[in-house]
Motif scaffolding. Structure first.
Motif, PDB file in Angstrom:
ATOM      1  N   HIS A 193     -17.488 -16.485  -4.675  1.00  0.00           N
ATOM      2  CA  HIS A 193     -16.995 -17.317  -5.774  1.00  0.00           C
ATOM      3  C   HIS A 193     -17.770 -17.071  -7.065  1.00  0.00           C
ATOM      4  O   HIS A 193     -17.516 -17.740  -8.067  1.00  0.00           O
ATOM      5  CB  HIS A 193     -17.066 -18.796  -5.372  1.00  0.00           C
ATOM      6  N   VAL A 194     -18.700 -16.127  -7.031  1.00  0.00           N
ATOM      7  CA  VAL A 194     -19.492 -15.858  -8.253  1.00  0.00           C
ATOM      8  C   VAL A 194     -19.338 -14.427  -8.775  1.00  0.00           C
ATOM      9  O   VAL A 194     -19.514 -14.189  -9.963  1.00  0.00           O
ATOM     10  CB  VAL A 194     -20.994 -16.171  -8.031  1.00  0.00           C
ATOM     11  N   LEU A 195     -19.025 -13.464  -7.911  1.00  0.00           N
ATOM     12  CA  LEU A 195     -18.871 -12.083  -8.383  1.00  0.00           C
ATOM     13  C   LEU A 195     -17.640 -11.946  -9.265  1.00  0.00           C
ATOM     14  O   LEU A 195     -16.606 -12.565  -9.008  1.00  0.00           O
ATOM     15  CB  LEU A 195     -18.745 -11.119  -7.204  1.00  0.00           C
ATOM     16  N   ARG A 196     -17.769 -11.113 -10.307  1.00  0.00           N
ATOM     17  CA  ARG A 196     -16.638 -10.801 -11.183  1.00  0.00           C
ATOM     18  C   ARG A 196     -16.685  -9.312 -11.523  1.00  0.00           C
ATOM     19  O   ARG A 196     -17.724  -8.667 -11.372  1.00  0.00           O
ATOM     20  CB  ARG A 196     -16.703 -11.633 -12.479  1.00  0.00           C
ATOM     21  N   GLN A 197     -15.585  -8.798 -12.048  1.00  0.00           N
ATOM     22  CA  GLN A 197     -15.534  -7.371 -12.366  1.00  0.00           C
ATOM     23  C   GLN A 197     -16.620  -6.993 -13.356  1.00  0.00           C
ATOM     24  O   GLN A 197     -17.214  -5.912 -13.267  1.00  0.00           O
ATOM     25  CB  GLN A 197     -14.164  -6.980 -12.933  1.00  0.00           C
ATOM     26  N   GLU A 198     -16.924  -7.886 -14.295  1.00  0.00           N
ATOM     27  CA  GLU A 198     -17.913  -7.537 -15.328  1.00  0.00           C
ATOM     28  C   GLU A 198     -19.332  -7.406 -14.782  1.00  0.00           C
ATOM     29  O   GLU A 198     -20.235  -6.982 -15.501  1.00  0.00           O
ATOM     30  CB  GLU A 198     -17.875  -8.536 -16.487  1.00  0.00           C
ATOM     31  N   ASP A 199     -19.550  -7.751 -13.516  1.00  0.00           N
ATOM     32  CA  ASP A 199     -20.866  -7.540 -12.901  1.00  0.00           C
ATOM     33  C   ASP A 199     -21.078  -6.082 -12.488  1.00  0.00           C
ATOM     34  O   ASP A 199     -22.180  -5.710 -12.087  1.00  0.00           O
ATOM     35  CB  ASP A 199     -21.023  -8.424 -11.660  1.00  0.00           C
ATOM     36  N   PHE A 200     -20.023  -5.277 -12.588  1.00  0.00           N
ATOM     37  CA  PHE A 200     -20.089  -3.900 -12.107  1.00  0.00           C
ATOM     38  C   PHE A 200     -19.810  -2.895 -13.215  1.00  0.00           C
ATOM     39  O   PHE A 200     -18.985  -3.129 -14.103  1.00  0.00           O
ATOM     40  CB  PHE A 200     -19.050  -3.678 -10.991  1.00  0.00           C
ATOM     41  N   GLU A 201     -20.501  -1.782 -13.144  1.00  0.00           N
ATOM     42  CA  GLU A 201     -20.200  -0.629 -14.004  1.00  0.00           C
ATOM     43  C   GLU A 201     -19.183   0.232 -13.273  1.00  0.00           C
ATOM     44  O   GLU A 201     -19.421   0.665 -12.143  1.00  0.00           O
ATOM     45  CB  GLU A 201     -21.474   0.167 -14.255  1.00  0.00           C
ATOM     46  N   LEU A 202     -18.012   0.446 -13.903  1.00  0.00           N
ATOM     47  CA  LEU A 202     -16.981   1.295 -13.302  1.00  0.00           C
ATOM     48  C   LEU A 202     -17.337   2.746 -13.603  1.00  0.00           C
ATOM     49  O   LEU A 202     -17.302   3.174 -14.759  1.00  0.00           O
ATOM     50  CB  LEU A 202     -15.602   0.951 -13.871  1.00  0.00           C
ATOM     51  N   VAL A 203     -17.687   3.508 -12.569  1.00  0.00           N
ATOM     52  CA  VAL A 203     -18.207   4.868 -12.767  1.00  0.00           C
ATOM     53  C   VAL A 203     -17.085   5.894 -12.794  1.00  0.00           C
ATOM     54  O   VAL A 203     -16.980   6.706 -13.709  1.00  0.00           O
ATOM     55  CB  VAL A 203     -19.226   5.234 -11.668  1.00  0.00           C
ATOM     56  N   LYS A 204     -16.211   5.877 -11.783  1.00  0.00           N
ATOM     57  CA  LYS A 204     -15.149   6.883 -11.699  1.00  0.00           C
ATOM     58  C   LYS A 204     -14.057   6.399 -10.756  1.00  0.00           C
ATOM     59  O   LYS A 204     -14.343   5.732  -9.765  1.00  0.00           O
ATOM     60  CB  LYS A 204     -15.723   8.202 -11.165  1.00  0.00           C
ATOM     61  N   THR A 205     -12.800   6.758 -11.064  1.00  0.00           N
ATOM     62  CA  THR A 205     -11.694   6.435 -10.163  1.00  0.00           C
ATOM     63  C   THR A 205     -11.751   7.332  -8.933  1.00  0.00           C
ATOM     64  O   THR A 205     -11.858   8.557  -9.053  1.00  0.00           O
ATOM     65  CB  THR A 205     -10.336   6.609 -10.871  1.00  0.00           C
ATOM     66  N   LEU A 206     -11.676   6.717  -7.758  1.00  0.00           N
ATOM     67  CA  LEU A 206     -11.701   7.470  -6.492  1.00  0.00           C
ATOM     68  C   LEU A 206     -10.303   7.657  -5.923  1.00  0.00           C
ATOM     69  O   LEU A 206     -10.068   8.566  -5.118  1.00  0.00           O
ATOM     70  CB  LEU A 206     -12.556   6.726  -5.458  1.00  0.00           C
ATOM     71  N   GLY A 207      -9.379   6.785  -6.299  1.00  0.00           N
ATOM     72  CA  GLY A 207      -8.020   6.881  -5.773  1.00  0.00           C
ATOM     73  C   GLY A 207      -7.122   5.872  -6.461  1.00  0.00           C
ATOM     74  O   GLY A 207      -7.585   4.863  -7.002  1.00  0.00           O
ATOM     75  N   THR A 208      -5.819   6.164  -6.470  1.00  0.00           N
ATOM     76  CA  THR A 208      -4.847   5.242  -7.054  1.00  0.00           C
ATOM     77  C   THR A 208      -3.666   5.096  -6.101  1.00  0.00           C
ATOM     78  O   THR A 208      -3.374   5.994  -5.314  1.00  0.00           O
ATOM     79  CB  THR A 208      -4.321   5.744  -8.416  1.00  0.00           C
ATOM     80  N   GLY A 209      -3.013   3.957  -6.199  1.00  0.00           N
ATOM     81  CA  GLY A 209      -1.787   3.719  -5.441  1.00  0.00           C
ATOM     82  C   GLY A 209      -0.779   3.042  -6.342  1.00  0.00           C
ATOM     83  O   GLY A 209      -0.988   2.933  -7.552  1.00  0.00           O
ATOM     84  N   THR A 210       0.313   2.569  -5.753  1.00  0.00           N
ATOM     85  CA  THR A 210       1.367   1.959  -6.570  1.00  0.00           C
ATOM     86  C   THR A 210       0.927   0.622  -7.154  1.00  0.00           C
ATOM     87  O   THR A 210       1.455   0.188  -8.171  1.00  0.00           O
ATOM     88  CB  THR A 210       2.643   1.756  -5.722  1.00  0.00           C
ATOM     89  N   PHE A 211      -0.032  -0.056  -6.520  1.00  0.00           N
ATOM     90  CA  PHE A 211      -0.464  -1.354  -7.058  1.00  0.00           C
ATOM     91  C   PHE A 211      -1.973  -1.550  -6.967  1.00  0.00           C
ATOM     92  O   PHE A 211      -2.467  -2.667  -7.093  1.00  0.00           O
ATOM     93  CB  PHE A 211       0.253  -2.504  -6.336  1.00  0.00           C
ATOM     94  N   ALA A 212      -2.718  -0.465  -6.752  1.00  0.00           N
ATOM     95  CA  ALA A 212      -4.172  -0.593  -6.643  1.00  0.00           C
ATOM     96  C   ALA A 212      -4.859   0.642  -7.206  1.00  0.00           C
ATOM     97  O   ALA A 212      -4.289   1.729  -7.245  1.00  0.00           O
ATOM     98  CB  ALA A 212      -4.578  -0.796  -5.181  1.00  0.00           C
ATOM     99  N   ARG A 213      -6.100   0.440  -7.633  1.00  0.00           N
ATOM    100  CA  ARG A 213      -6.957   1.544  -8.068  1.00  0.00           C
ATOM    101  C   ARG A 213      -8.332   1.302  -7.466  1.00  0.00           C
ATOM    102  O   ARG A 213      -8.820   0.178  -7.465  1.00  0.00           O
ATOM    103  CB  ARG A 213      -7.027   1.601  -9.599  1.00  0.00           C
ATOM    104  N   VAL A 214      -8.932   2.372  -6.922  1.00  0.00           N
ATOM    105  CA  VAL A 214     -10.252   2.253  -6.305  1.00  0.00           C
ATOM    106  C   VAL A 214     -11.269   2.966  -7.188  1.00  0.00           C
ATOM    107  O   VAL A 214     -11.080   4.133  -7.551  1.00  0.00           O
ATOM    108  CB  VAL A 214     -10.276   2.855  -4.876  1.00  0.00           C
TER     109      VAL A 214
END
Length: 400
Positions: free
Chosen positions: A73-94
């Motif tokens: 309930h405390v983690l958010r996307q802004e807590d992470f540095e997005l380094v590189k895309t590893l994979g994509t799908g029709t409704f998701a990105r890793v």
């Protein structure tokens, strides 16, 4: 041929929220939330340091007490540095990510962050699949050969699953380069998959339903990690009727739509062992309908060079009659484990990762991404997740 098979699969297979704000006009954290966040980050670093597998009973019984698999309930996307895309799908990105503002020496502790936009999940009617994936991964977190969902969380627009990073990439890539695996390599990988299926079926009552080389990654030590649980479903002893999977790996009962359960995974496992040893699956055609006809007929042709033990194993697994299919008959996974083809496997040592993997990826470090493709940047045009949508759908995402 292998590349054509891979391409055909890709074409067919489609198969309390973020209130925290900061100086940009967003609400800031309370003191308690700040303390909780620091504790959460500390736990993430601690897990990344240890990363040891849990026993099957620990995984199964300690859903609420495990360090991994929880809803944060405390983690958010802004807590992470997005380094590189590893994979994509029709409704998701890793993404490959690392925590921001970490202590010295922790910069190499990286994760994979799967980001699913709520609008796309709803539009593509994937709500149930996404919920299943999150809940199954929470239940199996800590297994040595299943991708570990360390935590899940969400904000207004998106759902997040923080996962182990497997720098070796897909098994399919190694199989394509080698053309086929030798028997010891095939036995090693197959044995790790047996342990996965045994746990999913007999401890969790889960059918995975999408077993194929593209969904199996290799970790830094050369062990397998099963990923992409979008089609996984808790079926227990019931039957389900959804048509899902990849054409060459579909079991006959899925094609006939007569209802299916965990037995579909043992069929797919037989196809996988065949593909490991031969370099392509036994049922293949440019036209998926022709593949289905071959599967329902169930006649597997074996190369003369294949050992008699391997043939016997595959024919037992790829039995059109589920009541006679190896893995689904009395004795379950134990009957597969005691098959002569696995005669050299020390199952306890394998589960505890005391046996070295046959292919250990060459890596420059924990954050090496050389085994993953390059992807186009994410488009800026995004449909908004409206208040009306939130009122209708947010309750479905409460487990995140």
């Amino acid at each position: 041929m292998a590349a054509a098979v891979h391409k055909a699969r890709e074409l067919f297979h489609h198969g309390s929220h973020g209130d925290r704000k900061n100086s940009d006009g967003k609400k800031s954290l309370s003191k308690q939330e700040s303390r909780d966040l620091e504790e959460e980050k500390h736990q993430l670093m601690e897990y990344e340091e240890m990363k040891r597998p849990l026993s099957p009973s620990q995984i199964h019984e300690d859903h609420g007490r495990k360090m991994v698999g929880h809803s944060s309930h405390v983690l958010r996307q802004e807590d992470f540095e997005l380094v590189k895309t590893l994979g994509t799908g029709t409704f998701a990105r890793v993404w490959l990510v690392r925590l921001k503002n970490t202590a010295k020496g922790d910069q190499n502790k990286v994760f994979a962050l799967k980001i699913l936009r709520k609008v796309d999940v709803i539009r593509l009617k994937q709500v149930e699949h996404v919920r299943n994936e999150r809940n199954v991964l929470a239940g199996v977190a800590g297994h040595p050969f299943i991708t570990t969902m360390v935590a899940s969380f969400q904000d207004h627009d998106s759902l997040y699953m923080l996962l182990d990073y497997c720098p070796g990439g897909e098994v399919f890539s190694y199989l394509r380069r080698a053309r086929r695996f030798n028997e010891p390599t095939s036995q090693f990988y197959a044995a790790e998959i047996v342990l996965i299926l045994e746990f999913l079926h007999e401890k969790e009552g889960v059918a995975y339903r999408d077993l194929k080389p593209e969904n199996i990654l290799i970790d830094a030590e050369g062990h397998l990690k099963l990923v992409d649980f979008g089609f996984a479903k808790k079926v227990e002893n019931r039957e389900t009727y959804t048509l899902c999977g990849t054409p060459e790996y579909l079991a006959p009962e899925v094609i006939r739509n007569t209802g299916h359960g965990t037995a579909v995974d043992w069929w797919a496992f037989g196809i996988l062992v065949y593909e490991f040893l031969v370099g392509q699956p036994p049922f293949w055609d440019q036209n998926p309908m022709k593949i289905y006809e071959q599967i329902v007929e169930g006649h597997v042709r074996y190369p003369s060079a294949m050992s008699s033990e391997a043939r016997d194993l595959i024919s037992g697994l790829c039995n059109v009659d589920t009541s006679k299919r190896l893995g689904n008959i009395s004795g379950g996974a134990q009957r597969v484990k005691s098959h002569p083809w696995f005669g050299n496997i020390d199952w306890d040592a394998l589960y505890n990762r005391r046996i070295n993997g046959p292919i250990v990826p060459h890596l420059r470090g924990p954050a090496d991404t050389r085994n993953f493709d390059e992807y186009e940047p994410e488009g800026s045009q995004r449909e908004a997740y409206t208040r009306e949508m939130a009122e209708k759908w947010d309750d479905y995402f409460k487990d995140f």
